[in-house]
Write a protein that holds these residues in place. Structure first.
Motif, PDB file in Angstrom:
ATOM      1  N   ASP A  47     -11.749   1.995   2.033  1.00 53.06           N
ATOM      2  CA  ASP A  47     -11.078   1.499   3.235  1.00 53.06           C
ATOM      3  C   ASP A  47      -9.798   0.728   2.958  1.00 53.06           C
ATOM      4  OD1 ASP A  47     -13.106   2.426   5.045  1.00 53.06           O
ATOM      5  OD2 ASP A  47     -14.376   0.793   4.313  1.00 53.06           O
ATOM      6  N   THR A 106      -0.569  -4.399  -4.227  1.00 50.28           N
ATOM      7  CA  THR A 106       0.690  -3.791  -4.676  1.00 50.28           C
ATOM      8  C   THR A 106       0.501  -2.548  -5.557  1.00 50.28           C
ATOM      9  OG1 THR A 106       1.649  -6.002  -4.528  1.00 50.28           O
ATOM     10  CG2 THR A 106       2.938  -4.333  -5.683  1.00 50.28           C
ATOM     11  N   LEU A 110       2.071   0.934  -4.325  1.00 48.34           N
ATOM     12  CA  LEU A 110       3.106   1.622  -5.119  1.00 48.34           C
ATOM     13  C   LEU A 110       2.684   3.049  -5.458  1.00 48.34           C
ATOM     14  CD1 LEU A 110       4.170  -1.274  -7.509  1.00 48.34           C
ATOM     15  CD2 LEU A 110       5.641  -0.149  -5.815  1.00 48.34           C
ATOM     16  N   GLU A 125      10.146   5.778   9.504  1.00 46.56           N
ATOM     17  CA  GLU A 125       9.279   4.596   9.506  1.00 46.56           C
ATOM     18  C   GLU A 125       7.846   4.951   9.898  1.00 46.56           C
ATOM     19  OE1 GLU A 125      10.468   1.225  12.016  1.00 46.56           O
ATOM     20  OE2 GLU A 125       8.414   0.468  11.876  1.00 46.56           O
ATOM     21  N   ARG A 129       4.457   4.378   7.756  1.00 47.80           N
ATOM     22  CA  ARG A 129       3.360   3.544   8.264  1.00 47.80           C
ATOM     23  C   ARG A 129       2.035   4.304   8.288  1.00 47.80           C
ATOM     24  NH1 ARG A 129       4.471  -1.417  10.121  1.00 47.80           N
ATOM     25  NH2 ARG A 129       6.665  -1.971  10.371  1.00 47.80           N
ATOM     26  N   TYR A 130       2.061   5.562   8.705  1.00 43.84           N
ATOM     27  CA  TYR A 130       0.796   6.311   8.738  1.00 43.84           C
ATOM     28  C   TYR A 130       0.337   6.689   7.337  1.00 43.84           C
ATOM     29  CZ  TYR A 130       0.181   6.272  13.716  1.00 43.84           C
ATOM     30  OH  TYR A 130      -0.064   5.840  14.998  1.00 43.84           O
ATOM     31  N   LEU A 132       0.791   4.945   4.649  1.00 48.06           N
ATOM     32  CA  LEU A 132       0.267   3.725   4.018  1.00 48.06           C
ATOM     33  C   LEU A 132      -0.841   3.056   4.840  1.00 48.06           C
ATOM     34  CD1 LEU A 132       3.530   2.033   2.634  1.00 48.06           C
ATOM     35  CD2 LEU A 132       1.861   3.408   1.382  1.00 48.06           C
ATOM     36  N   ALA A 133      -1.293   3.716   5.897  1.00 46.68           N
ATOM     37  CA  ALA A 133      -2.328   3.102   6.746  1.00 46.68           C
ATOM     38  C   ALA A 133      -3.637   2.900   5.986  1.00 46.68           C
ATOM     39  CB  ALA A 133      -2.559   3.945   7.998  1.00 46.68           C
ATOM     40  N   LEU A 136      -4.456  -1.481   2.715  1.00 49.50           N
ATOM     41  CA  LEU A 136      -4.439  -2.751   3.443  1.00 49.50           C
ATOM     42  C   LEU A 136      -3.652  -3.804   2.686  1.00 49.50           C
ATOM     43  CD1 LEU A 136      -8.166  -3.040   4.592  1.00 49.50           C
ATOM     44  CD2 LEU A 136      -6.233  -2.001   5.779  1.00 49.50           C
ATOM     45  N   CYS A 137      -2.832  -4.533   3.431  1.00 52.80           N
ATOM     46  CA  CYS A 137      -2.143  -5.701   2.895  1.00 52.80           C
ATOM     47  C   CYS A 137      -2.379  -6.814   3.897  1.00 52.80           C
ATOM     48  CB  CYS A 137      -0.650  -5.427   2.759  1.00 52.80           C
ATOM     49  SG  CYS A 137       0.286  -6.937   2.401  1.00 52.80           S
ATOM     50  N   GLY A 141       2.297  -8.377   6.417  1.00 53.15           N
ATOM     51  CA  GLY A 141       2.519  -7.791   7.737  1.00 53.15           C
ATOM     52  C   GLY A 141       3.213  -6.438   7.647  1.00 53.15           C
ATOM     53  N   TYR A 142       3.359  -5.920   6.439  1.00 54.78           N
ATOM     54  CA  TYR A 142       3.883  -4.574   6.123  1.00 54.78           C
ATOM     55  C   TYR A 142       5.387  -4.402   6.303  1.00 54.78           C
ATOM     56  CZ  TYR A 142      -1.130  -3.542   6.458  1.00 54.78           C
ATOM     57  OH  TYR A 142      -2.495  -3.571   6.313  1.00 54.78           O
ATOM     58  N   ASP A 143       6.031  -5.287   7.043  1.00 58.53           N
ATOM     59  CA  ASP A 143       7.454  -5.130   7.356  1.00 58.53           C
ATOM     60  C   ASP A 143       8.273  -4.849   6.093  1.00 58.53           C
ATOM     61  OD1 ASP A 143      10.237  -6.183   7.596  1.00 58.53           O
ATOM     62  OD2 ASP A 143       9.678  -6.516   9.680  1.00 58.53           O
ATOM     63  N   VAL A 146       7.427  -1.528   4.208  1.00 60.39           N
ATOM     64  CA  VAL A 146       8.009  -0.326   4.819  1.00 60.39           C
ATOM     65  C   VAL A 146       9.507  -0.252   4.505  1.00 60.39           C
ATOM     66  CG1 VAL A 146       8.486   0.825   7.022  1.00 60.39           C
ATOM     67  CG2 VAL A 146       6.252  -0.260   6.630  1.00 60.39           C
TER      68      VAL A 146
ATOM     69  N   GLN B 651       5.980 -13.334   8.889  1.00 59.15           N
ATOM     70  CA  GLN B 651       5.530 -11.977   9.219  1.00 59.15           C
ATOM     71  C   GLN B 651       4.029 -11.812   8.976  1.00 59.15           C
ATOM     72  OE1 GLN B 651       8.340 -10.092   6.564  1.00 59.15           O
ATOM     73  NE2 GLN B 651       9.735  -9.596   8.240  1.00 59.15           N
ATOM     74  N   GLY B 652       3.570 -12.316   7.835  1.00 57.61           N
ATOM     75  CA  GLY B 652       2.159 -12.163   7.495  1.00 57.61           C
ATOM     76  C   GLY B 652       1.259 -12.929   8.444  1.00 57.61           C
ATOM     77  N   ALA B 655       1.044 -11.047  11.661  1.00 49.74           N
ATOM     78  CA  ALA B 655       0.181  -9.862  11.544  1.00 49.74           C
ATOM     79  C   ALA B 655      -1.292 -10.266  11.605  1.00 49.74           C
ATOM     80  CB  ALA B 655       0.482  -9.115  10.246  1.00 49.74           C
ATOM     81  N   VAL B 686      -3.573  -2.378  10.009  1.00 53.28           N
ATOM     82  CA  VAL B 686      -3.019  -1.504   8.980  1.00 53.28           C
ATOM     83  C   VAL B 686      -1.550  -1.240   9.335  1.00 53.28           C
ATOM     84  CG1 VAL B 686      -5.290  -0.481   8.605  1.00 53.28           C
ATOM     85  CG2 VAL B 686      -3.662   0.694  10.096  1.00 53.28           C
ATOM     86  N   ALA B 687      -0.844  -0.597   8.403  1.00 51.11           N
ATOM     87  CA  ALA B 687       0.612  -0.445   8.575  1.00 51.11           C
ATOM     88  C   ALA B 687       0.965   0.249   9.888  1.00 51.11           C
ATOM     89  CB  ALA B 687       1.194   0.322   7.388  1.00 51.11           C
ATOM     90  N   SER B 688       0.152   1.220  10.292  1.00 53.57           N
ATOM     91  CA  SER B 688       0.485   1.977  11.497  1.00 53.57           C
ATOM     92  C   SER B 688       0.113   1.236  12.782  1.00 53.57           C
ATOM     93  CB  SER B 688      -0.203   3.344  11.461  1.00 53.57           C
ATOM     94  OG  SER B 688      -1.594   3.187  11.273  1.00 53.57           O
ATOM     95  N   LEU B 690       1.266  -1.815  13.408  1.00 55.83           N
ATOM     96  CA  LEU B 690       2.247  -2.875  13.651  1.00 55.83           C
ATOM     97  C   LEU B 690       3.669  -2.342  13.697  1.00 55.83           C
ATOM     98  CD1 LEU B 690       0.825  -5.524  11.152  1.00 55.83           C
ATOM     99  CD2 LEU B 690       0.660  -5.607  13.644  1.00 55.83           C
ATOM    100  N   MET B 692       7.874  -3.505  13.057  1.00 56.63           N
ATOM    101  CA  MET B 692       8.566  -4.479  12.227  1.00 56.63           C
ATOM    102  C   MET B 692       8.382  -5.850  12.884  1.00 56.63           C
ATOM    103  SD  MET B 692       9.829  -3.001   9.630  1.00 56.63           S
ATOM    104  CE  MET B 692      10.497  -1.461   8.973  1.00 56.63           C
TER     105      MET B 692
END
Lengths: 158, 753
Positions: A47, A106, A110, A125, A129-130, A132-133, A136-137, A141-143, A146, B651-652, B655, B686-688, B690, B692
């Motif tokens: 997951d 990380t 990567l 973008e 995002r999809y 890397l869905a 989890l980080c 906040g993924y900004d 990405v 940002q974190g 989120a 997850v990334a999708s 959120l 920016m």
């Protein structure tokens, strides 16, 4: 003591051999048998993506693969990314763009991003995002992740 | 304070010192540590929410080949109640001990009851299955209000509510009642033109760090114990392990590994004392790593809560009265963040009449731990939601109503503190002028806005600054780096010394290599430990000036320090070529020996932080799914030492708050067992999920810090829940008063509207 199986594979371009039980995951093998602790265990259930590696070019969660399944395959981990002391653009730009904080996700991010760019050198973008869905980080906040992937993609295309 | 424009390093975006190791897989986290002969420790956990332990038979497990030690509560000294400050909370060592290993009763699903150390993981797992625990299952209670009921199952026979006079004669699950009061709320409500009264509920949520708790302990025959651990405080681990295992502090040396996220959740111990006792008993190093399931079942989430809120305002938007009752889950042992929850609730606003009553309530859940601004997000969700409704009733702009009531320098809080220079008005102005706020709301979407406050703390901190032989510098501090503090400390030290950032190497030392530091928590490290490091650097400068004075044979007062060089103060001081730090380092053997600076402080004057978040979202009316489409986080950060990682905090935090708002919750079944102990079902963003996350860094320097630092890490998790809820109302006309705003709940609310 559980029976051990002998497995031969290629990891980061080098031939490796190891013994593992039928229950050991590829992640256990990488970490405990091959001393490659770059891949992390965040969940053990596929997951979180912290254990992401590629097997014959395909991105997987190594916690969902058994060590015995590695026979004859070629596996790439984060430890195999840099060329000697030269970071790849992706690694360098992750540093420059502050795309990591605690760093536990990380290596997986990567490896996953590298696999994406190998498939799609110019992802938008949403695609990033999809893709890397599954990684989890909890810190960024993924900004910045990405943005770093976008910037690395641009540099690698140039 | 130095002139801002003259900064060379402060405020610049340099590569973080720990970065290269983190992008290559080289960085060493606790689970990556191994030792020759190391055993694998595993913990047996309660399958019941509440049960008496009738007996534990470990004989079969002990007899299994490969098992080297088994421990239960019998292997830990029974501790008397003793309170200790811990992060932003207070803990009782007796509870810590009982939480680490259940004694007499198990208090929640996942509570540790026994542990084994074996030569490999498979044997350790098998050994757990051979431990025979006989339980007498007891009635349990999960919900906070049910736990407060007169006839609720009691968790602790001796729990008499604190803070009530006269002292209650009967025990209950209410550990404590707190009260904060100013003015006269009845008078205030009588003056109000508009009154909004609502009850808001939030779910327990987990910090969700991606790295599970991990520890390696190695005890030697002389009683010395070394520990390598994922923690926010190596000194906390040392103190807690000493207490729980019955050791002297000097017997423990604790090394913090690289930490894979904490957010407050790693300011206590779980498996650490267990690993220590297993190692002492087996004579071998023992590694204990939690699974994700164990993390969710047995490590601290933060409280879920119920906040009954009544807010009164005049027609012109002046807030005249707030009356609220806050009920926070503590988990199985006393100690929810109810105090800060109350204190933060109305802190951003000047309100004459306030009454806040809070209850700290135990129930059969894992003991809560700190989570980023502990307590504040729960009460802020309630208050900022109610404030939004007040503004709607008055047809007032959400920023205007906040500006009308905003605290400023000299404003007095309900908890008695008068604010020094703070930046809330500047934050609101920045929000008003932000591109996000000025842009029209996209068709079919809703926009919401909310604010948040956190105190931030200082505290005990030590740092050393060693001048190396070639003029480079090592900065040693004692706080695990969870937010980029090595980078910020190195920047401030480079600035202070006047040398290149890349000549400063920061490290986080073990408990035997640097003096005491309070945990990494309260957004204190860049502020407080940073100040200790600055003092250590100034100590180096002082010694360097003395050495230059000695060489030049002049008085030390005649030597100044500028741009990384000792210079004669003026023509009276004589004609001497400036000496760089490298020159002075080279001469050190002949001028008095090594130059090492030290800073030990109990830092005061942490600057309070304020933030304002703006959220746009759309709601799928067919499924109830909420998509955040645009998000901006605006905050007074004092001074951003490393703006990139300050952005990262904003940002974190946002989120995490969005996850809290929309997805995350602990789900229990009727037996009190946690149903979603995994990342598939406990779904963090997850990334999708959120967009920016834009940031606006407002800089109102804190005059109690040499570079103006305010803590930044916690404020950003306070506003999001209300920002999302307020945007939901804009988008749908429905007011969501219960978190998370998950699809089934949203759908139900939409259908009911």
């Amino acid at each position: 003591m559980a029976k051990k199986y002998h497995v031969s594979a290629t990891v980061n371009g080098d031939p490796v051999e190891f013994l593992c039980s039928g229950q050991e995951t590829m992640l256990d093998v990488l970490r405990d048998r091959l001393e490659l602790t770059g891949a992390k265990e965040g969940c053990g259930s596929g997951d979180c993506g912290a254990c992401s590696v590629t097997v014959d070019g395909r991105l997987i969660c190594s916690c969902l693969m058994l060590g015995v399944e590695a026979e004859g395959t070629s596996i790439e981990t984060v430890e195999g990314m840099a060329d000697g002391d030269q970071l790849t653009p992706l690694q360098r730009i992750f540093l420059e763009e502050e795309a990591l904080q605690c760093g536990i996700c990380t290596p997986g991010v990567l490896v996953a991003a590298k696999a994406l760019l190998a498939k799609n050198p110019d992802p938008d973008e949403t695609t990033i995002r999809y893709w890397l869905a599954g990684n989890l980080c909890r810190c960024t906040g993924y900004d910045k992740i990405v943005r770093a992937v976008q910037k690395a993609a641009a540099e690698m295309r140039a | 304070m130095p002139n801002e424009s003259s900064f060379k390093w402060v405020g610049t975006r340099q590569i973080r010192p720990d970065g290269p190791d983190k992008v290559t897989g080289r960085a060493k986290y606790a689970a990556d540590y191994t030792m020759p002969g190391m055993l694998i420790g595993r913990i047996l956990r309660s399958p019941h929410a509440h049960a008496r332990i009738k007996s534990i038979d470990t004989s079969k497990a002990e007899a299994l080949a490969g098992v080297k030690a088994v421990v239960t509560s019998a292997d830990f000294p029974e501790l008397a109640s003793e309170m200790s400050p811990n992060s932003e909370m207070v803990i009782d060592f007796s509870d810590v001990s009982n939480n680490v290993m259940a004694r007499k009763k198990v208090m929640y699903d996942g509570h540790a009851v026994a542990a084994v150390a074996a030569t490999d993981a498979e044997i350790a797992e098998e050994a757990l299955s051979l431990i025979d625990v006989v339980y007498e299952v007891l009635p349990h209670v999960i919900d906070v209000e049910e736990a407060m009921a007169e006839d609720a199952p009691l968790l602790h026979d001796g729990m008499i509510t604190e803070g009530i006079t006269p002292t209650p004669t009967k025990p209950s699950n209410i550990a404590k009642r707190v009260e904060f009061r100013s003015g006269d709320v009845d008078k205030g409500f009588a003056e109000a033109d508009v009154i909004v009264e609502r009850t808001y509920k939030t779910a327990a949520v987990h910090q969700g760090y991606i790295e599970p708790h991990a520890v390696l302990a190695s005890a030697a025959e002389d009683g010395q114990v070394q520990v390598w651990v994922s923690t926010q405080g190596q000194f906390m681990v040392r103190a807690f392990c000493a207490k729980v295992c019955g050791l002297a502090i000097s017997q423990l040396r604790v090394t913090p590994a690289e930490i894979g996220g904490g957010f407050g959740g790693k300011t206590v111990v779980y498996g650490e004392p267990v690993a220590v006792q297993l190692s002492r008993k087996s004579g071998k190093p023992v590694r204990v790593v939690m699974s994700r399931e164990e993390v969710l079942r047995a490590s601290g989430p933060t409280s879920g809560g119920v906040v009954e809120t009544k807010v009164g305002a005049k027609k012109d938007g002046t807030l005249v009265a707030v009356d609220a009752v806050l009920k926070y889950q503590a988990g199985a042992y006393a100690g929810s963040p109810i105090g800060p929850g109350c204190m933060c609730m109305t802190a951003p606003y000047e309100i004459e009449n306030v009454q806040l009553i809070g209850y700290d309530v135990v129930s059969n859940r894992p003991k809560v731990a700190a989570y980023r601004a502990p307590g504040a997000p729960i009460s802020a969700y309630a208050f900022e939601s109610a404030l939004d409704e007040v503004a709607r009733e008055l047809n007032m702009d959400p920023i205007a109503i906040r500006q009308k009531n905003a605290v400023k320098e000299g404003s007095k809080t309900v908890y008695g503190v008068t604010f020094p220079r703070i930046g809330f008005e500047e934050v609101l102005e920045a929000a008003k002028n932000s591109d996000h706020f000025k842009s029209p709301v996209p068709e079919g979407e809703g926009r919401g806005l909310a604010c948040g406050f956190w105190f931030n703390i200082g505290g005990e901190s030590s740092a050393a600054c060693h001048l190396n032989e070639d003029g480079t510098v090592t900065v040693i501090s004692g706080n695990p780096d969870i937010g980029g503090s090595r980078a910020s400390i190195a920047l401030m030290v480079a600035e202070t010394l006047g040398i290149d950032y890349n000549k400063v190497r920061p490290i986080v030392a073990d408990t035997s290599s640097i003096g005491y530091n309070f945990v990494t928590g309260g957004s204190r490290v860049t502020f407080a430990t940073g100040m200790a490091a600055i003092n250590a650097a100034e100590d180096v400068i002082g010694q360097a000036r003395e050495r230059a004075a000695k060489i030049w044979e002049i008085d030390v007062d005649a030597v100044t320090w500028e741009d990384g060089e000792a210079r004669p103060a003026g023509s009276n001081a004589g004609d001497h070529d400036p000496m760089s730090l490298a020159d002075i380092a080279k001469m050190a053997p002949k001028t008095g020996g090594p130059i090492n600076g030290h800073g030990s402080i109990n830092a005061q004057g942490a600057g309070a932080g304020f933030g304002c978040h703006i959220c746009d979202l759309k709601v799928d009316e067919g499924t109830g799914h909420v998509t955040v489409t645009r998000y901006t986080s605006i905050q007074d950060v004092g001074r951003a030492i490393h703006p990139g990682y300050v952005d990262g905090q904003l940002q974190g935090g946002a989120a995490q708050g969005i996850g809290w708002a929309i997805n995350e919750e602990y789900v229990y079944n009727d037996d009190g067992l946690l149903q979603n102990a995994g990342f598939l079902d406990y779904r963090i963003p997850v990334a999708s999920d959120l967009p920016m996350i834009d940031t606006v860094l407002v800089e109102v320097p804190n005059d109690r810090h040499p570079y103006g630092v305010r803590g930044v890490g916690e404020v950003p998790i306070v506003p999001p829940m209300a920002a999302v809820a307020n945007a939901m109302e804009s988008a749908t006309g429905v007011r969501m008063t219960s978190l998370p705003m998950s699809p089934p709940k949203v759908l139900k609310a939409l259908e009911g509207s």
